[in-house]
Scaffold this motif. Structure first.
Motif, short mmCIF file in Angstrom:
data_model
loop_
_atom_site.label_atom_id
_atom_site.label_comp_id
_atom_site.label_asym_id
_atom_site.label_seq_id
_atom_site.Cartn_x
_atom_site.Cartn_y
_atom_site.Cartn_z
N ARG A 1 65.33 22.22 -30.49
CA ARG A 1 64.47 22.98 -31.35
C ARG A 1 64.65 24.73 -31.44
NH1 ARG A 1 60.93 19.12 -28.46
NH2 ARG A 1 60.23 17.37 -30.22
N ARG B 1 65.72 26.33 -34.64
CA ARG B 1 65.21 26.15 -35.88
C ARG B 1 64.27 27.31 -36.37
NH1 ARG B 1 63.07 19.83 -34.42
NH2 ARG B 1 65.06 19.32 -33.73
N ASP C 1 60.93 29.04 -38.78
CA ASP C 1 59.69 28.75 -39.64
C ASP C 1 60.17 29.23 -40.93
OD1 ASP C 1 58.47 27.67 -37.54
OD2 ASP C 1 57.58 29.47 -36.97
N ASP D 1 70.75 26.35 -43.66
CA ASP D 1 69.58 26.85 -43.15
C ASP D 1 68.96 26.20 -42.41
OD1 ASP D 1 66.82 27.39 -43.73
OD2 ASP D 1 67.33 28.52 -45.56
N PRO D 2 68.42 26.91 -41.19
CA PRO D 2 67.93 26.20 -40.09
C PRO D 2 66.40 25.54 -40.33
CG PRO D 2 68.35 28.35 -39.43
CD PRO D 2 68.56 28.52 -41.15
N ARG D 3 65.97 25.92 -41.45
CA ARG D 3 64.67 25.11 -41.78
C ARG D 3 64.86 23.68 -42.39
NH1 ARG D 3 62.68 29.65 -46.11
NH2 ARG D 3 64.95 29.62 -46.44
N ARG E 1 67.30 21.96 -41.02
CA ARG E 1 68.13 21.23 -39.94
C ARG E 1 67.80 19.91 -39.61
NH1 ARG E 1 70.79 24.37 -37.00
NH2 ARG E 1 71.28 25.21 -38.98
N THR E 2 66.70 19.41 -39.47
CA THR E 2 66.11 18.16 -38.95
C THR E 2 66.36 17.25 -40.25
OG1 THR E 2 64.39 19.17 -37.72
CG2 THR E 2 63.91 16.84 -38.35
N GLU F 1 72.44 17.85 -31.49
CA GLU F 1 71.90 19.24 -31.60
C GLU F 1 71.65 19.86 -30.44
OE1 GLU F 1 70.56 21.35 -34.52
OE2 GLU F 1 72.59 20.17 -34.66
N TYR G 1 75.77 19.91 -41.15
CA TYR G 1 75.19 20.91 -42.11
C TYR G 1 76.12 22.24 -42.28
CZ TYR G 1 73.72 22.22 -37.47
OH TYR G 1 74.02 22.37 -36.02
#
Length: 751
Positions: A368, A371, A373, A403-405, A407-408, A421, A738
């Motif tokens: 986490r 990531r 927000d 884009d880390p947003r 990622r999931t 990860e 990614y």
């Protein structure tokens, strides 16, 4: 003149049987005491020590600021008379008096904010707000101030200090104990011996504050505070207190002048063993036992779900069955009950195994870190990013998926797991910790070489190879100089590359050996990707210059090699791959790339291909290898080959069926290129390759010491590139889900 009581330990060379703690009195002369003291350049302090070792006078510089004018001064002032035969406590003399208010900012003597020390079995630190001593709850890494109520959390550096102090105490405890010394005689109290608080030395300059400590409030109007309670003096742990013991026997000549008011000697009784045990047991251990007993009792009392003491219930399972084993029944978690994990788990993960579950929970927490927000500054609109990804043709917007947003969602869709990860996050953490102060990375010696057991395992002495390599995985994880956890790390690295770039665009920065064009190609990728991801116009010119240098360095046969061209020498496929990847990054950033450069590179690959383009060799006169085949196929993809071309499919089959990643034959350079080729193609071959690749890399990542998060320098080129090389390429390989959009398929993301 003022009189103050203090204690100090006897020197190590004192005679056997002497009392280890001496009592001393200080007589200080102020500026109005005598004419001689007025002539002195500084105040002085007369220290008088009483003990079995004799009587001595030490003249020491006075360290206390100010003198209370209410104390008696002058040459006629006499020292108090202290009876050495008395068993009563010594008086405590303080220049402020017992009722004087204490300053809320008075520091702990000789201790500053941020300092950790042991007082007996208690771990202490200084309150960052009121400077009061605070006891640390080591198992929680927290400390609460008894005076002002401030609460702080210890940093990782302070945790290490505590562990070092505890280890040092254990080593001292393991050493042979010294022979016990008899207790010293107690002196009678002097007249007017009402206890007063001792003087405090001047405050030390404040160091940096604790991490997580509350910010100081604006100064309020001064008001008197009641005197703070004095903590009870602690005796040395190796010598239990003996309040009922009498002074040791002395010869008759020495006792000739004794008065009859001295109490007779009393027999020393043995204290109960429980009292000894409690005195010698650390406070934190007793507290832990008490809490454990309390929680156990509460758990037995509140067994129903409605009486949960935590205010809410954690539902572990709503539908479970029992698996028959030789040892009895075991409760099995349902396969979809993974509330703690928002990324896929390995297929063989067993959540019933507490050890595996704890490992996975720790990995989920590390994953986490990367990531962001949706409201993070300097990021584009998330919906616009999804639209760009849906319209991408494999060349434009190729890095939008970083884009880390997102990622999931991308990790789930493309085949990553919680462990992959977590490995990326740990690898970036290690790389960031080994960045030089100027923003570069050193392959042959790290910035922490003095205390890092994994330092100096590469051969290249210049900084540019390590800097170019280490920057690639940060950008691959969506970390830029404008946003992300490592934006400062990326900013310093970009600044170093630009400051060391020559006017003609050369980024080698003194690396003129065989690593020269490798370094320039990788550094050019960094500048182009950073510009494509941020649109920062300050990067446009340096990135374009780097691409111009690549085009100008092309050899006459259409390829590249160690030194820039043009030359009539033969190129090699290994260097060609990095230059074409730099050109591809420039195309994704909408920079100018000469079409002639692409066409000539295509002709070079024709000269090193085998089996109609299915396999590739290092040079035209050598045979094909898996590494060069993977690199050659990726170059062909960038040059426009379609995914239905027979040679491309045959080459992918050669990689996936005959040369899967294996721990027995490590080759991170091959895995880096092969992973990209098969990810672009997708299908069953990618699924099999992905399972093998991610398992090998996750298992082989270091987990202990300074090397934790890195990969050991193994396999081909490992000894030359060291841990920087291995870790950078390993993290880039695990970012494949990614790092680049697939060339032959579009990703469909949720709204």
């Amino acid at each position: 003149m003022k009189l103050a009581q203090s204690h100090r330990l006897a020197p190590p060379g004192s005679a056997a049987g002497a009392e280890p703690r001496l009592t001393s009195w200080r007589v200080s002369t102020g500026g109005m005491a005598t004419a001689e003291s007025k002539a002195a350049s500084a105040d002085s302090e007369l220290q008088h020590s009483f003990g079995l070792g004799g009587v001595g006078f030490d003249f020491l510089p006075l360290e206390l600021p100010g003198v209370d004018p209410s104390l008696p001064t002058g040459p006629q002032t006499k020292l108090p008379v202290i009876g050495l035969e008395s068993a009563g406590p010594l008086p405590v003399v303080d220049d402020r008096g017992a009722d004087a208010p204490r300053s809320p900012a008075e520091p702990v003597p000789n201790r500053g904010p941020g300092e950790i020390w042991l007082d007996g079995d208690v771990i202490l630190c200084v309150c960052p707000d009121c400077s009061a001593p605070m006891s640390v709850r080591f198992w929680l890494m927290l400390a609460d101030c008894w005076r002002c109520g401030a609460s702080i959390e210890l940093s990782e550096e302070q945790e290490r200090q505590v562990q070092q102090l505890l280890a040092e105490r254990q080593r001292q405890a393991a050493a042979p104990a010294q022979a016990p010394r008899p207790p010293a005689p107690r002196a009678s109290a002097a007249k007017n011996d009402s206890p007063k608080q001792p003087l405090a030395p001047p405050a030390r300059p404040a160091a940096e504050r604790f991490r997580g400590a509350p910010r100081p409030e604006p100064a309020a109007p001064a008001r008197p505070r009641p005197p703070r309670p004095e903590p009870p003096a602690q005796s040395p742990p190796a010598q239990p207190a003996a309040p009922t013991s009498a002074p040791p026997a002395r010869n008759s000549a020495h006792h000739a002048g004794r008065t009859n008011n001295v109490p007779p000697p009393r027999v020393l009784h043995h204290e109960p063993w429980l009292k000894h045990l409690l005195n010698d047991t650390p406070a934190w251990f007793i507290s832990m036992l008490l809490h454990l007993v309390a929680f156990t009792v509460l758990a037995l009392l509140f067994t129903d779900e409605e009486s949960s003491i935590f205010g809410r219930n954690i539902l572990l399972s709503t539908n479970y069955g029992r698996n028959r084993t030789e040892g009895g029944d075991t409760i099995a978690y349902p396969p979809d009950e993974r509330a703690e994990f928002d990324l896929p788990l390995p297929s063989k993960a067993d959540l019933n195994d507490n050890r595996q579950r704890n490992v996975l929970l720790a990995a989920a927490q590390d994953a986490r870190e990367l990531r962001l927000d949706d409201d993070t500054p300097n990021l584009p609109n998330l919906q616009a990013v999804k639209v760009a990804i849906g319209r991408a043709d494999g060349f434009t917007h190729a890095v939008a998926s970083r884009d880390p947003r997102l990622r999931t969602e991308l990790v789930k869709q493309e085949g990553g797991t919680t462990l992959t990860e977590a490995a990326v996050a740990r690898g970036l953490r290690w790389l960031s910790a080994h960045q030089n102060a100027d923003g570069s990375w050193s392959i042959a010696g790290f910035s922490r070489a003095g205390d890092c057991e994994c330092s100096g395992d590469g051969v290249y002495r210049t900084k540019s190879p390590g800097t170019a390599l280490a920057m690639l995985p940060f950008l691959g994880a969506g970390q830029t100089h404008l946003a992300g956890k490592y934006k400062d790390t990326v900013s310093r690295g970009l600044r170093w590359l630009i400051e060391n770039q020559k006017e003609n665009g050369d980024l080698r920065a003194g690396s003129n050996g065989n690593e020269g064009m490798y370094t320039h190609g990788q550094a050019a990728i960094v500048l182009c990707e950073a510009f494509a991801m941020t649109g920062d116009e300050e990067l446009r010119v340096p990135a374009q210059k780097a691409i111009n240098f690549v085009a100008a360095a092309q050899y006459n046969d259409g390829g590249w090699r160690y030194q820039p061209g043009p030359r009539n020498q033969q190129s090699d496929t290994s260097v060609v791959g990095w230059q074409l990847m730099a050109l591809q990054s420039a195309r994704a950033a909408n920079l100018t790339v000469p079409e002639e450069t692409w066409a000539r590179a295509d002709l070079y690959l024709d000269g090193v291909q085998h089996q109609n383009g299915a396999l590739y060799s290092y040079q035209s006169r050598s045979g094909p290898t898996p590494t060069m085949t993977a690199e050659g196929l990726l170059c062909r993809m960038y040059l426009g080959w379609k995914n239905d071309r027979p040679a491309l499919l045959a080459g992918a089959t050669y990689l996936a069926e005959d040369h899967l990643p294996s721990r027995s034959d490590p080759n991170i350079y091959y895995w880096y290129y092969g992973t990209q080729v098969l990810h672009h193609l997708g299908g069953p071959q990618w699924d099999e390759w992905n399972r093998r690749m991610r398992d090998v890399l996750v298992i082989s990542q270091e987990t202990r010491g300074h090397a934790a998060g890195s990969w050991r320098a193994d396999g081909q080129h490992g000894s030359a590139g060291g841990r920087i090389y291995m870790t950078s390429l390993a993290v880039c390989t695990l970012e494949v889900y990614y790092r680049h959009l697939p060339l032959y398929r579009q990703l469909e993301l949720g709204k």
